[in-house]
Design an enzyme around this catalytic site. Sequence first.
Site, PDB file in Angstrom:
ATOM      1  N   LYS A  13     -29.059 -36.906 -53.960  1.00  0.00           N
ATOM      2  CA  LYS A  13     -27.869 -37.165 -52.773  1.00  0.00           C
ATOM      3  C   LYS A  13     -28.836 -35.724 -51.716  1.00  0.00           C
ATOM      4  O   LYS A  13     -28.906 -35.799 -50.546  1.00  0.00           O
ATOM      5  CB  LYS A  13     -27.212 -35.591 -53.689  1.00  0.00           C
ATOM      6  CG  LYS A  13     -26.292 -36.471 -54.053  1.00  0.00           C
ATOM      7  CD  LYS A  13     -25.247 -34.870 -54.628  1.00  0.00           C
ATOM      8  CE  LYS A  13     -25.097 -33.517 -55.813  1.00  0.00           C
ATOM      9  NZ  LYS A  13     -25.981 -33.942 -57.347  1.00  0.00           N
ATOM     10  N   ARG A  88     -16.920 -30.412 -55.114  1.00  0.00           N
ATOM     11  CA  ARG A  88     -17.514 -30.978 -56.534  1.00  0.00           C
ATOM     12  C   ARG A  88     -16.434 -30.903 -57.586  1.00  0.00           C
ATOM     13  O   ARG A  88     -16.317 -30.409 -58.461  1.00  0.00           O
ATOM     14  CB  ARG A  88     -18.353 -30.873 -56.959  1.00  0.00           C
ATOM     15  CG  ARG A  88     -19.785 -29.278 -56.905  1.00  0.00           C
ATOM     16  CD  ARG A  88     -20.287 -30.130 -56.999  1.00  0.00           C
ATOM     17  NE  ARG A  88     -21.758 -29.754 -57.998  1.00  0.00           N
ATOM     18  CZ  ARG A  88     -23.340 -30.314 -57.626  1.00  0.00           C
ATOM     19  NH1 ARG A  88     -23.766 -30.235 -56.068  1.00  0.00           N
ATOM     20  NH2 ARG A  88     -24.034 -29.712 -58.423  1.00  0.00           N
ATOM     21  N   ARG A 127     -39.059 -33.669 -62.770  1.00  0.00           N
ATOM     22  CA  ARG A 127     -39.483 -33.115 -61.902  1.00  0.00           C
ATOM     23  C   ARG A 127     -39.264 -31.752 -61.647  1.00  0.00           C
ATOM     24  O   ARG A 127     -39.683 -30.563 -61.089  1.00  0.00           O
ATOM     25  CB  ARG A 127     -38.094 -33.332 -60.895  1.00  0.00           C
ATOM     26  CG  ARG A 127     -38.138 -32.253 -59.795  1.00  0.00           C
ATOM     27  CD  ARG A 127     -36.597 -32.435 -59.001  1.00  0.00           C
ATOM     28  NE  ARG A 127     -36.011 -32.145 -59.757  1.00  0.00           N
ATOM     29  CZ  ARG A 127     -34.731 -31.904 -58.609  1.00  0.00           C
ATOM     30  NH1 ARG A 127     -33.756 -32.535 -58.045  1.00  0.00           N
ATOM     31  NH2 ARG A 127     -33.082 -31.116 -60.490  1.00  0.00           N
ATOM     32  N   ARG A 129     -37.674 -28.869 -62.183  1.00  0.00           N
ATOM     33  CA  ARG A 129     -36.629 -27.097 -61.372  1.00  0.00           C
ATOM     34  C   ARG A 129     -36.007 -26.638 -62.503  1.00  0.00           C
ATOM     35  O   ARG A 129     -36.545 -26.964 -63.587  1.00  0.00           O
ATOM     36  CB  ARG A 129     -35.855 -27.452 -60.277  1.00  0.00           C
ATOM     37  CG  ARG A 129     -35.189 -26.736 -59.643  1.00  0.00           C
ATOM     38  CD  ARG A 129     -34.145 -28.092 -58.518  1.00  0.00           C
ATOM     39  NE  ARG A 129     -32.895 -27.895 -59.213  1.00  0.00           N
ATOM     40  CZ  ARG A 129     -31.759 -28.689 -58.328  1.00  0.00           C
ATOM     41  NH1 ARG A 129     -32.007 -29.584 -57.229  1.00  0.00           N
ATOM     42  NH2 ARG A 129     -30.501 -28.448 -59.329  1.00  0.00           N
ATOM     43  N   ARG A 140     -24.829 -30.320 -66.351  1.00  0.00           N
ATOM     44  CA  ARG A 140     -24.330 -30.671 -65.361  1.00  0.00           C
ATOM     45  C   ARG A 140     -23.888 -32.321 -65.337  1.00  0.00           C
ATOM     46  O   ARG A 140     -22.956 -31.965 -64.563  1.00  0.00           O
ATOM     47  CB  ARG A 140     -25.365 -30.701 -64.410  1.00  0.00           C
ATOM     48  CG  ARG A 140     -26.408 -29.181 -64.530  1.00  0.00           C
ATOM     49  CD  ARG A 140     -27.617 -29.091 -64.126  1.00  0.00           C
ATOM     50  NE  ARG A 140     -28.469 -29.623 -63.067  1.00  0.00           N
ATOM     51  CZ  ARG A 140     -29.543 -30.265 -62.811  1.00  0.00           C
ATOM     52  NH1 ARG A 140     -30.359 -29.542 -63.665  1.00  0.00           N
ATOM     53  NH2 ARG A 140     -29.945 -31.060 -61.659  1.00  0.00           N
TER      54      ARG A 140
HETATM   55  P1  AP5 Z   1     -32.344 -35.186 -55.827  1.00  0.00           P
HETATM   56  O1  AP5 Z   1     -33.182 -36.353 -54.864  1.00  0.00           O
HETATM   57  O2  AP5 Z   1     -33.252 -33.824 -55.897  1.00  0.00           O
HETATM   58  O3  AP5 Z   1     -31.504 -35.567 -56.361  1.00  0.00           O
HETATM   59  P2  AP5 Z   1     -30.229 -34.800 -56.339  1.00  0.00           P
HETATM   60  O4  AP5 Z   1     -28.652 -35.465 -56.654  1.00  0.00           O
HETATM   61  O5  AP5 Z   1     -29.809 -33.695 -55.094  1.00  0.00           O
HETATM   62  O6  AP5 Z   1     -30.448 -33.759 -57.636  1.00  0.00           O
HETATM   63  P3  AP5 Z   1     -29.746 -32.059 -57.848  1.00  0.00           P
HETATM   64  O7  AP5 Z   1     -30.585 -31.665 -58.991  1.00  0.00           O
HETATM   65  O8  AP5 Z   1     -30.714 -31.375 -57.196  1.00  0.00           O
HETATM   66  O9  AP5 Z   1     -28.468 -32.171 -58.255  1.00  0.00           O
HETATM   67  P4  AP5 Z   1     -27.646 -31.016 -59.040  1.00  0.00           P
HETATM   68  O10 AP5 Z   1     -25.846 -31.685 -58.482  1.00  0.00           O
HETATM   69  O11 AP5 Z   1     -27.893 -31.032 -60.534  1.00  0.00           O
HETATM   70  O12 AP5 Z   1     -28.476 -30.027 -57.905  1.00  0.00           O
HETATM   71  P5  AP5 Z   1     -27.389 -29.071 -56.920  1.00  0.00           P
HETATM   72  O13 AP5 Z   1     -28.705 -28.655 -56.544  1.00  0.00           O
HETATM   73  O14 AP5 Z   1     -26.704 -29.466 -56.360  1.00  0.00           O
HETATM   74  O15 AP5 Z   1     -33.418 -36.095 -56.178  1.00  0.00           O
HETATM   75  C1  AP5 Z   1     -33.554 -36.088 -58.020  1.00  0.00           C
HETATM   76  C2  AP5 Z   1     -34.910 -36.163 -57.959  1.00  0.00           C
HETATM   77  O16 AP5 Z   1     -35.423 -38.138 -58.458  1.00  0.00           O
HETATM   78  C3  AP5 Z   1     -36.429 -35.864 -57.332  1.00  0.00           C
HETATM   79  O17 AP5 Z   1     -37.803 -35.001 -57.997  1.00  0.00           O
HETATM   80  C4  AP5 Z   1     -36.187 -37.434 -56.396  1.00  0.00           C
HETATM   81  O18 AP5 Z   1     -37.876 -37.059 -55.226  1.00  0.00           O
HETATM   82  C5  AP5 Z   1     -36.532 -38.251 -57.547  1.00  0.00           C
HETATM   83  N1  AP5 Z   1     -35.672 -39.549 -56.523  1.00  0.00           N
HETATM   84  C6  AP5 Z   1     -34.703 -39.188 -55.082  1.00  0.00           C
HETATM   85  N2  AP5 Z   1     -34.696 -40.644 -55.479  1.00  0.00           N
HETATM   86  C7  AP5 Z   1     -35.710 -41.271 -55.930  1.00  0.00           C
HETATM   87  C8  AP5 Z   1     -35.560 -43.172 -56.256  1.00  0.00           C
HETATM   88  N3  AP5 Z   1     -34.018 -43.876 -55.422  1.00  0.00           N
HETATM   89  N4  AP5 Z   1     -35.906 -43.439 -57.478  1.00  0.00           N
HETATM   90  C9  AP5 Z   1     -36.569 -42.767 -57.278  1.00  0.00           C
HETATM   91  N5  AP5 Z   1     -36.123 -41.574 -57.512  1.00  0.00           N
HETATM   92  C10 AP5 Z   1     -36.257 -40.622 -56.928  1.00  0.00           C
HETATM   93  O19 AP5 Z   1     -26.348 -27.589 -57.412  1.00  0.00           O
HETATM   94  C11 AP5 Z   1     -27.445 -26.405 -58.412  1.00  0.00           C
HETATM   95  C12 AP5 Z   1     -26.291 -26.269 -59.386  1.00  0.00           C
HETATM   96  O20 AP5 Z   1     -25.575 -25.529 -58.322  1.00  0.00           O
HETATM   97  C13 AP5 Z   1     -25.043 -26.977 -60.343  1.00  0.00           C
HETATM   98  O21 AP5 Z   1     -25.527 -26.962 -61.302  1.00  0.00           O
HETATM   99  C14 AP5 Z   1     -24.092 -25.552 -59.592  1.00  0.00           C
HETATM  100  O22 AP5 Z   1     -24.684 -24.631 -60.387  1.00  0.00           O
HETATM  101  C15 AP5 Z   1     -24.504 -25.038 -58.278  1.00  0.00           C
HETATM  102  N6  AP5 Z   1     -23.737 -25.561 -57.096  1.00  0.00           N
HETATM  103  C16 AP5 Z   1     -23.923 -26.178 -56.008  1.00  0.00           C
HETATM  104  N7  AP5 Z   1     -23.084 -26.688 -55.610  1.00  0.00           N
HETATM  105  C17 AP5 Z   1     -21.953 -25.826 -56.472  1.00  0.00           C
HETATM  106  C18 AP5 Z   1     -20.758 -26.498 -56.005  1.00  0.00           C
HETATM  107  N8  AP5 Z   1     -20.468 -26.931 -54.882  1.00  0.00           N
HETATM  108  N9  AP5 Z   1     -19.827 -25.644 -57.091  1.00  0.00           N
HETATM  109  C19 AP5 Z   1     -20.463 -25.550 -58.067  1.00  0.00           C
HETATM  110  N10 AP5 Z   1     -21.810 -24.556 -58.158  1.00  0.00           N
HETATM  111  C20 AP5 Z   1     -22.434 -25.728 -57.152  1.00  0.00           C
HETATM  112 MG    MG Z   2     -30.483 -31.155 -55.121  1.00  0.00          MG
END
Ligand code: AP5
Ligand code: MG
Length: 186
Positions: A13, A88, A127, A129, A140
Amino acid sequence: MLIVFIGPPGAGKGTQSARLADHLAVRHLSTGEILRHAVEENNIVGQEAAPYLERGDLVPDDLVVGIVAERLAQRDCQAGALMDGFPRTPGQAAAFDKHLAKTGRALDAVIELRVAREELLRRLMTRKRADDSAETISHRLEIYIRETEPILSYYKTRGVLHTIDGIGTLDQVFSRILAAVNSRAR
Ligand code: AP5
Ligand code: MG
């Protein structure tokens, strides 16, 4: 232009929505990044959000809906925004709809990135994080299936959902997304 990206942790994403935002010259809004930044700053939002992020739980709807509404009202989002990781939950989707109706804006597309579990784990385990421990990742993922997947049918019914195969090179996935965005009936 308002586009929402939905997908499990590691689906790409962040990677793909940031690239599409550059391409379309609109803002990239990641609720995860905003929350992580607030935690780093240790401000009021950060203090409330920190324990949720640490566990891999979703922060309360009200908190994230407030952040998004405030952000979308700012000048740099008037031309549009790519929403990365919001909404979400069904509650967030409903609140987002209300906000859009109130501000006279429309949702143009929802991009669902679909990636198999083994590939998600492979990507996240390399990764490092803060919330990428094996235990938090699987939590998650469970939360995604339970809380977020149900909103896909809601958007499907409205005809705005585009499900994209998220496996392949970054360029391959980006071309699929671009094709979907360009295919929208206007
Ligand atoms: P990346 O692009 O980082 O993927 P992502 O889908 O953004 O993954 P996240 O881990 O950020 O998702 P998430 O939903 O858990 O976290 P978020 O920050 O939204 O890619 C991942 C890896 O793969 C990278 O290393 C990249 O280089 C690699 N990659 C990408 N594409 C690739 C490909 N095609 N081939 C190979 N490798 C590839 O949320 C974090 C936390 O915040 C949540 O757990 C929650 O606590 C809170 N939060 C955020 N939004 C909300 C909400 N709306 N409501 C409530 N809590 C929320
Ligand atoms: Mg992300």
